[in-house]
Scaffold this motif. Structure first.
Motif, PDB file in Angstrom:
ATOM      1  N   GLY A   4      50.287  43.934  69.712  1.00 13.97           N
ATOM      2  CA  GLY A   4      51.768  44.585  69.569  1.00 13.97           C
ATOM      3  C   GLY A   4      52.056  44.604  68.100  1.00 13.97           C
ATOM      4  N   SER A   7      58.531  44.220  69.795  1.00 10.85           N
ATOM      5  CA  SER A   7      58.265  43.729  70.313  1.00 10.85           C
ATOM      6  C   SER A   7      59.561  43.253  71.001  1.00 10.85           C
ATOM      7  CB  SER A   7      57.175  42.661  70.963  1.00 10.85           C
ATOM      8  OG  SER A   7      57.524  42.293  72.861  1.00 10.85           O
ATOM      9  N   ARG A  18      59.243  43.199  79.145  1.00 10.13           N
ATOM     10  CA  ARG A  18      58.998  43.190  77.714  1.00 10.13           C
ATOM     11  C   ARG A  18      59.045  44.726  77.329  1.00 10.13           C
ATOM     12  NH1 ARG A  18      59.457  40.144  73.606  1.00 10.13           N
ATOM     13  NH2 ARG A  18      60.011  38.700  75.586  1.00 10.13           N
ATOM     14  N   THR A  20      56.824  46.067  74.548  1.00  5.63           N
ATOM     15  CA  THR A  20      55.557  46.225  73.474  1.00  5.63           C
ATOM     16  C   THR A  20      55.152  47.608  73.172  1.00  5.63           C
ATOM     17  OG1 THR A  20      55.064  44.092  73.790  1.00  5.63           O
ATOM     18  CG2 THR A  20      53.984  44.763  72.516  1.00  5.63           C
ATOM     19  N   ARG A  22      51.640  49.635  70.967  1.00  7.91           N
ATOM     20  CA  ARG A  22      50.774  48.934  71.027  1.00  7.91           C
ATOM     21  C   ARG A  22      49.816  50.044  70.899  1.00  7.91           C
ATOM     22  NH1 ARG A  22      49.615  44.390  72.087  1.00  7.91           N
ATOM     23  NH2 ARG A  22      50.954  43.212  73.908  1.00  7.91           N
TER      24      ARG A  22
END
Length: 85
Positions: A4, A7, A18, A20, A22
């Protein structure tokens, strides 16, 4: 899955997720994961933009449908989706 870029965790008294960012293909996706449920969703910019078009009331309806759908193991049937017959 690739590493990632950034995050963070967002939580309240009801849920924790969570977020993140990407890399994905030629762009990026927002990964939203819930470790309590073991679920993950990858959202692209089109989906995120579409979410901005909902009113707070419409978003609350979507959350309600999702929460009811998670109870199908108890009830055995999916709840109706607003706006669909």
């Amino acid at each position: 899955m690739s590493a990632g870029l950034d995050s963070t965790e967002i939580r309240n008294e009801f849920a924790a997720v969570r977020l993140t960012v990407r890399p994905h293909g030629r762009g990026t996706r927002l990964e939203v994961s819930c470790s309590d449920l073991g679920t993950t969703a990858l959202l692209d910019a089109t989906v995120l933009e579409a979410l901005t078009r909902f009113s707070p009331e419409e978003l609350a309806d979507l959350v309600g449908v999702a929460m009811q759908a998670s109870d199908t193991t108890v009830d055995g049937e999916l709840p109706p989706v607003p706006g669909q017959a």
